[in-house]
Scaffold this active site. Structure first.
Site, PDB file in Angstrom:
ATOM      1  N   HIS A   1       4.629 -22.406 -31.348  1.00 54.17           N
ATOM      2  CA  HIS A   1       3.474 -22.270 -30.468  1.00 54.17           C
ATOM      3  C   HIS A   1       3.775 -23.076 -29.197  1.00 54.17           C
ATOM      4  O   HIS A   1       4.464 -24.087 -29.255  1.00 54.17           O
ATOM      5  CB  HIS A   1       2.265 -22.873 -31.214  1.00 54.17           C
ATOM      6  CG  HIS A   1       0.942 -22.644 -30.554  1.00 54.17           C
ATOM      7  ND1 HIS A   1       0.495 -23.410 -29.508  1.00 54.17           N
ATOM      8  CD2 HIS A   1      -0.048 -21.749 -30.801  1.00 54.17           C
ATOM      9  CE1 HIS A   1      -0.718 -22.998 -29.149  1.00 54.17           C
ATOM     10  NE2 HIS A   1      -1.075 -21.983 -29.915  1.00 54.17           N
TER      11      HIS A   1
ATOM     12  N   ASP B   1       4.506 -29.206 -37.306  1.00 53.27           N
ATOM     13  CA  ASP B   1       3.267 -28.591 -36.843  1.00 53.27           C
ATOM     14  C   ASP B   1       2.694 -27.769 -37.995  1.00 53.27           C
ATOM     15  O   ASP B   1       3.178 -26.677 -38.291  1.00 53.27           O
ATOM     16  CB  ASP B   1       3.571 -27.718 -35.623  1.00 53.27           C
ATOM     17  CG  ASP B   1       2.326 -26.996 -35.112  1.00 53.27           C
ATOM     18  OD1 ASP B   1       1.243 -27.174 -35.702  1.00 53.27           O
ATOM     19  OD2 ASP B   1       2.450 -26.247 -34.125  1.00 53.27           O
TER      20      ASP B   1
ATOM     21  N   GLN C   1      -0.827 -23.879 -38.782  1.00 50.16           N
ATOM     22  CA  GLN C   1      -1.045 -22.648 -39.539  1.00 50.16           C
ATOM     23  C   GLN C   1      -0.816 -22.860 -41.038  1.00 50.16           C
ATOM     24  O   GLN C   1      -1.209 -22.013 -41.841  1.00 50.16           O
ATOM     25  CB  GLN C   1      -0.121 -21.530 -39.032  1.00 50.16           C
ATOM     26  CG  GLN C   1      -0.405 -21.066 -37.609  1.00 50.16           C
ATOM     27  CD  GLN C   1      -1.752 -20.357 -37.451  1.00 50.16           C
ATOM     28  OE1 GLN C   1      -2.348 -19.894 -38.425  1.00 50.16           O
ATOM     29  NE2 GLN C   1      -2.237 -20.305 -36.227  1.00 50.16           N
TER      30      GLN C   1
ATOM     31  N   LYS D   1      -9.123 -24.563 -37.330  1.00 46.98           N
ATOM     32  CA  LYS D   1      -8.463 -23.518 -38.122  1.00 46.98           C
ATOM     33  C   LYS D   1      -8.648 -23.732 -39.633  1.00 46.98           C
ATOM     34  O   LYS D   1      -8.223 -22.886 -40.420  1.00 46.98           O
ATOM     35  CB  LYS D   1      -6.964 -23.446 -37.786  1.00 46.98           C
ATOM     36  CG  LYS D   1      -6.680 -23.017 -36.346  1.00 46.98           C
ATOM     37  CD  LYS D   1      -5.237 -22.624 -36.140  1.00 46.98           C
ATOM     38  CE  LYS D   1      -4.768 -22.874 -34.726  1.00 46.98           C
ATOM     39  NZ  LYS D   1      -4.898 -21.705 -33.840  1.00 46.98           N
TER      40      LYS D   1
ATOM     41  N   CYS E   1       0.249 -17.453 -27.542  1.00 46.29           N
ATOM     42  CA  CYS E   1       0.848 -18.763 -27.218  1.00 46.29           C
ATOM     43  C   CYS E   1       2.229 -18.894 -27.850  1.00 46.29           C
ATOM     44  O   CYS E   1       2.610 -19.997 -28.281  1.00 46.29           O
ATOM     45  CB  CYS E   1      -0.049 -19.906 -27.656  1.00 46.29           C
ATOM     46  SG  CYS E   1      -1.667 -19.870 -26.872  1.00 46.29           S
TER      47      CYS E   1
HETATM   48  C1  LIG Z   1       1.286 -23.101 -34.947  1.00 49.06           C
HETATM   49  C2  LIG Z   1       0.266 -23.663 -34.019  1.00 49.06           C
HETATM   50  N1  LIG Z   1       0.488 -24.857 -33.448  1.00 49.06           N
HETATM   51  C3  LIG Z   1      -0.407 -25.430 -32.621  1.00 49.06           C
HETATM   52  C4  LIG Z   1      -1.593 -24.808 -32.323  1.00 49.06           C
HETATM   53  C5  LIG Z   1      -2.508 -25.490 -31.365  1.00 49.06           C
HETATM   54  O1  LIG Z   1      -3.731 -25.840 -31.930  1.00 49.06           O
HETATM   55  P1  LIG Z   1      -4.881 -26.325 -30.957  1.00 49.06           P
HETATM   56  O2  LIG Z   1      -5.064 -25.203 -29.964  1.00 49.06           O
HETATM   57  O3  LIG Z   1      -6.070 -26.493 -31.800  1.00 49.06           O
HETATM   58  O4  LIG Z   1      -4.404 -27.569 -30.310  1.00 49.06           O
HETATM   59  C6  LIG Z   1      -1.874 -23.559 -32.898  1.00 49.06           C
HETATM   60  C7  LIG Z   1      -3.120 -22.814 -32.628  1.00 49.06           C
HETATM   61  O5  LIG Z   1      -3.537 -22.476 -31.561  1.00 49.06           O
HETATM   62  C8  LIG Z   1      -0.920 -22.980 -33.750  1.00 49.06           C
HETATM   63  O6  LIG Z   1      -1.128 -21.787 -34.305  1.00 49.06           O
END
Ligand SMILES: Cc1ncc(COP(=O)(O)O)c(C=O)c1O
Ligand SMILES: Cc1ncc(COP(=O)(O)O)c(C=O)c1O
Lengths: 151, 423, 423, 151
Positions: C136, C213, C216, C239, C379
């Protein structure tokens, strides 16, 4: 959105332009080339503007995007090529006004011609940027081309 | 004391109080809650809670990225929060309103990006950052970190004996080397309202940028970001009857456009390749990741609620209550108020000492009578040190505070004195 | 398709669905909502909303600083949220759980503090940071900023044609110069589940720290921060059926203690003098300013809700739905799934292309039938670029997703094909 | 808190110790000096420990704090001075256990003596740190003094 809204979004004019993509492809000569991105979805357009004096001789483009953004580029080039910059301005203004009017602005078909078909997109927050992408790129290119010729 | 005549109180105070469900609570085994800790965090009106619930129950979706119906509704509600905050601040453009997690992050955002900025904005060796001794820790530590890390120098305005900023050495502090002048509009400890427009004018003469901490001002005064003369104004959602988890940074467009990004991630980009990325325009450039969506929706409802009552009316109410409290507190033997004694010169937070009883013990006894105040350094250790004290007791009122609650505080303080057998 | 026999579905799916008020909504002029955008953000069960409302209506106060009854209640509720998250992660200590505003901030926190760290942790000139092409943006851009600003080098694992991490050059990537290896546990675009323990082992051999990270993963898999082998694990509240405005960073105590502070301000200090400050221990050192209080309370209720159902059961449900969806999607002519085709190797997000129709247009037609999916780059531009596409359509399920909803998606895709007159 | 809880917090023993502050003031000699702060409220204590072999010869301190934290320092020094480190340990452990027990731990008066009066504070999250401040400082000082003597 409801299904009748779907039909008002994807009017035949739009689907037709999205398929035919009038004036697509990048051509020479040009005074300005710009690259615009819709950060939200990643749609992109590279657009070139060729002026001859005051006249918009050519707008050529290469885009990756949905049917709304493709059709919008196609309609725009059809409307603006051959016009003077001054003649293009009220059309451009009217398009922006319609798209930013959240569906509240009654568009003027005499000015907008085929572009009036984007009135359906103007009601959908998520699609407004799709329809505007190439129009914003044209505006940017115009500013640059004019700066260029001022130097 | 007769309280019915108090000039300036909000006319329908009981109606306003009814908007805040928590005020119906009892504490300490059945006593009514007397909440005098609003400078710490404000209570929330039903409309803010209901707006958040409605969003979560009916419109929840991620914003910007989603094309579907819920996504459009959620985006509209979230961006509507930004519009409302822009209006609340009289901001020239909604794009100048950036959502952070709190006021502290907003201040750190500025301090951090100035370390990485290119060109004249960059703060480095030899540069001076000016703050004040009256600041909340959140407007001191970020600048300490910045100056320590970049080799710049941190300087500060002192405080006069009567609790005002000491501007005597302003020419020395604000010099050609000064890159940033940052200060609080209203002190959270002393209550002092600072002459921000005047200081901003002086800072601009030397080309410094002016950062204003409006965390205590935004709840109490009409805030006009243009009129105040600052380049950056920050405040925090939970003190303006909004939720936690959201703060606001307003900045002049030209400044924000020149600053590099702070946090990197989703939503703040234009395009990402592994080799390098370009960034979105403001406000998104400074909003990495999923923003505080339901919080922005709640904050929008909060500032609308305040605007509906009117910030001028709220300010008058606060001044009336503050004047009444200053008067009442001074009837308590051994009690010393820290900061200005004239309500017209100050906000609604009043810190004081009670001779012979430590602030914790004061707060504890008050709590047993249902009166909630704060005891400690209130995140303003340097200001306490300036007055030679390590901590104090602080009462702070808000638009729902009644004169009767001030009476309860004063009675509670008398009781505290007797509880600890002070003569 | 016959759906009744699907093995692995949550047994009381209708009861679970009744917990989520938004699922009763209709969209598109009366159609039931088919929410298949949970990888973007999840919906919230009533218990999370009610817990937040109860906090705001009855217990709201600032935390840590307040001595009064409400302050104690609020602090207990907030810190209780930390306890619940620690349990959810199987964290050795609650102090290792830090609340941020989202996963993105958590990742930036690590990247930023590594720039300012003293000693061996510091990332500087000549050092290597390794990420992957599958991340992401929130796990790419912070590391680009870090390496650009410090003169370090960013390297990355590529992706194989079938959507797995390409580990062929692991020895070259993970070398003596490697300071950080960061990767996603489950890809938000390809769905791929990565072999994190194996990569962590390799990274630790060269003394690199491992940042995972789990944005997900946390919604879908049982997460055990010790077993996964990482030094830092992050995820995001919204999430995992929790609210926006909160993210979680878990880190090994020894690492967190060595990192310098990130944001400066209230609550993260030990003592503040104008000349310099010292900092609190973890977790507070990394929580400047008023934390996301009601959000932590809501997140606590959220992870309790998930744990009550059981992460193993949720994982089985996701796998059953994903398998069913993969099967259904592949019946649609011209549809290509990006990423692994075996449900056992992946999470519940499925991105796909439909020949001849742009993802926006797919999503739009689906929306007119009440089916909410995401269209765009999710993203994850580099991962899209890797497969030569600029965007895709993504469906993502969660514990409340039914096979009938997958059927509605598949029908909607057939309708989309006919709407755009594909042969 | 309710008013009977107030009285159980501010028991006479506590108010008395808070006033008398046994063993207050910083004295020589000492093997370790530590400075502890309660970041939440700013309460501070500087504490010196003087060991003679295994025996705690002196604990001297200078503190700024509320009646709970002052009384706690006073009671602790009274309890621990003169004991061996090994004799002090169960008292220290029992105090920590009581304070962290959220009011659920039944304290043993034979071990804790006057320190049992802090059972009321143990029920108040906000005051636990006040009562623990000097005890944590002692523990820290002990570790340092022992490290010192190991060198
Ligand atoms: C794999 C992953 N990492 C990071 C994020 C970032 O999360 P957030 O937008 O809540 O900071 C997301 C979701 O948008 C994600 O799917
Ligand atoms: C003057 C002032 N500045 C900054 C802050 C920090 O606000 P927050 O804790 O919401 O970041 C506060 C309140 O705590 C404050 O009173």
């Amino acid at each position: 959105m409801m299904s009748h809204e779907l039909d008002s979004l994807y009017q035949d004019i739009i689907l037709d332009h999205a398929k035919r993509r009038l004036n697509a492809g990048l051509r020479e000569p040009f005074e300005a080339e710009v690259h615009h991105v819709n950060p939200t979805c990643g749609d992109e357009v590279t657009l070139r503007l060729h002026l001859e004096g005051d006249v918009i001789r050519d707008i050529s483009y290469d885009n990756q995007g949905c049917s709304i953004s493709s059709a919008s580029a196609s309609v725009m080039t059809e409307l603006l090529i051959g016009k003077t910059v001054a003649e293009a301005k009220p059309i451009h203004d009217a398009f922006l006004e319609m798209m930013r009017g959240k569906g509240q602005v009654e568009p003027d078909e005499d000015v907008l011609e085929d572009a009036i078909a984007f009135a359906g997109a103007a009601k959908l927050t998520a699609r407004i940027k799709c329809a505007l992408l190439s129009w914003m790129a044209y505006q940017d290119a115009l500013v640059r081309a004019q700066e260029e010729s001022d130097v | 004391m007769t309280t019915t005549q108090l000039v300036g109180l909000l006319p329908e105070l009981e109606v306003i109080r009814a908007d805040f469900p928590i005020l119906e609570r009892t504490v300490a085994g059945g006593l009514p809650l007397v909440y005098l800790d609003s400078a710490n965090t404000s209570q929330k009106p039903q409309v803010v809670i209901d707006t958040m619930v409605d969003h979560l129950e009916r419109h929840n979706a991620n914003v910007a990225r989603a094309m579907h119906a819920l996504g459009a509704e959620s985006t509209e509600a979230f961006e509507g929060g930004r519009d409302r905050v822009a209006a609340f601040l009289n901001a020239p453009s909604r794009d100048e309103v950036i959502f952070t997690k709190n006021a502290s992050e907003a201040l750190n955002l500025v301090a951090n990006t100035l370390a990485w900025a290119q060109g004249p904005l960059r703060v480095g060796e030899g540069d001076v950052v000016v703050t004040t001794e009256m600041e909340h820790h959140s407007n001191i530590v970020p600048w300490q970190l910045l100056t320590e890390r970049t080799g710049a120098t941190l300087k500060w305005f002192g405080i006069t004996d009567d609790g005002h900023l000491d501007l005597a050495n302003i020419d020395e502090l604000i010099s050609e080397r000064t890159k940033v002048v940052t200060l609080t509009w209203v002190s959270n400890m002393l209550g002092t309202i600072n002459p921000v427009a005047e200081i901003a004018r002086r800072a601009h003469e030397v080309g410094a940028i002016v950062v204003l901490d409006a965390s205590q001002a935004a709840p109490q005064l009409p805030v006009d970001v243009v009129a105040c003369g600052a380049d950056v104004v920050v405040f925090t959602g939970h003190k303006v009857v909004g939720p936690t988890g959201i703060g606001v940074l307003w900045g002049r467009r030209e400044l924000l456009e020149q600053l590099p990004p702070f946090l990197g991630g989703g939503e703040m980009i234009e395009t990402v390749r592994m080799e390098g990325s370009t960034y979105a325009g403001i406000p998104h450039k400074f909003e990495a990741g999923t923003p505080p969506i339901v919080e922005a929706v709640g904050l929008g409802a909060a500032v609308d609620y305040l605007s509906h009552i009117g910030m001028d009316a709220i300010h008058r109410h606060e001044q009336a209550i503050t004047a009444y409290a200053l008067e009442g507190l001074q009837t308590v033997r051994g009690l010393t108020v820290l900061g200005p004694l004239d309500a017209a010169e100050r906000g609604g937070a009043i810190s004081f000492e009670l001779d012979g009883v430590h602030p914790h013990d004061v707060a504890q006894v008050l709590d047993s009578r249902g009166v909630a105040v704060r005891a400690g350094h209130h995140c303003a250790k340097p200001a306490h040190a300036r007055f030679g004290v390590q901590s104090s007791t602080r009462m702070s009122s808000y638009l729902y505070t009644t004169p009767a609650e001030i009476d309860a505080l004063v009675d509670g303080l008398e009781y505290t004195r007797s509880y600890f057998k002070l003569g």
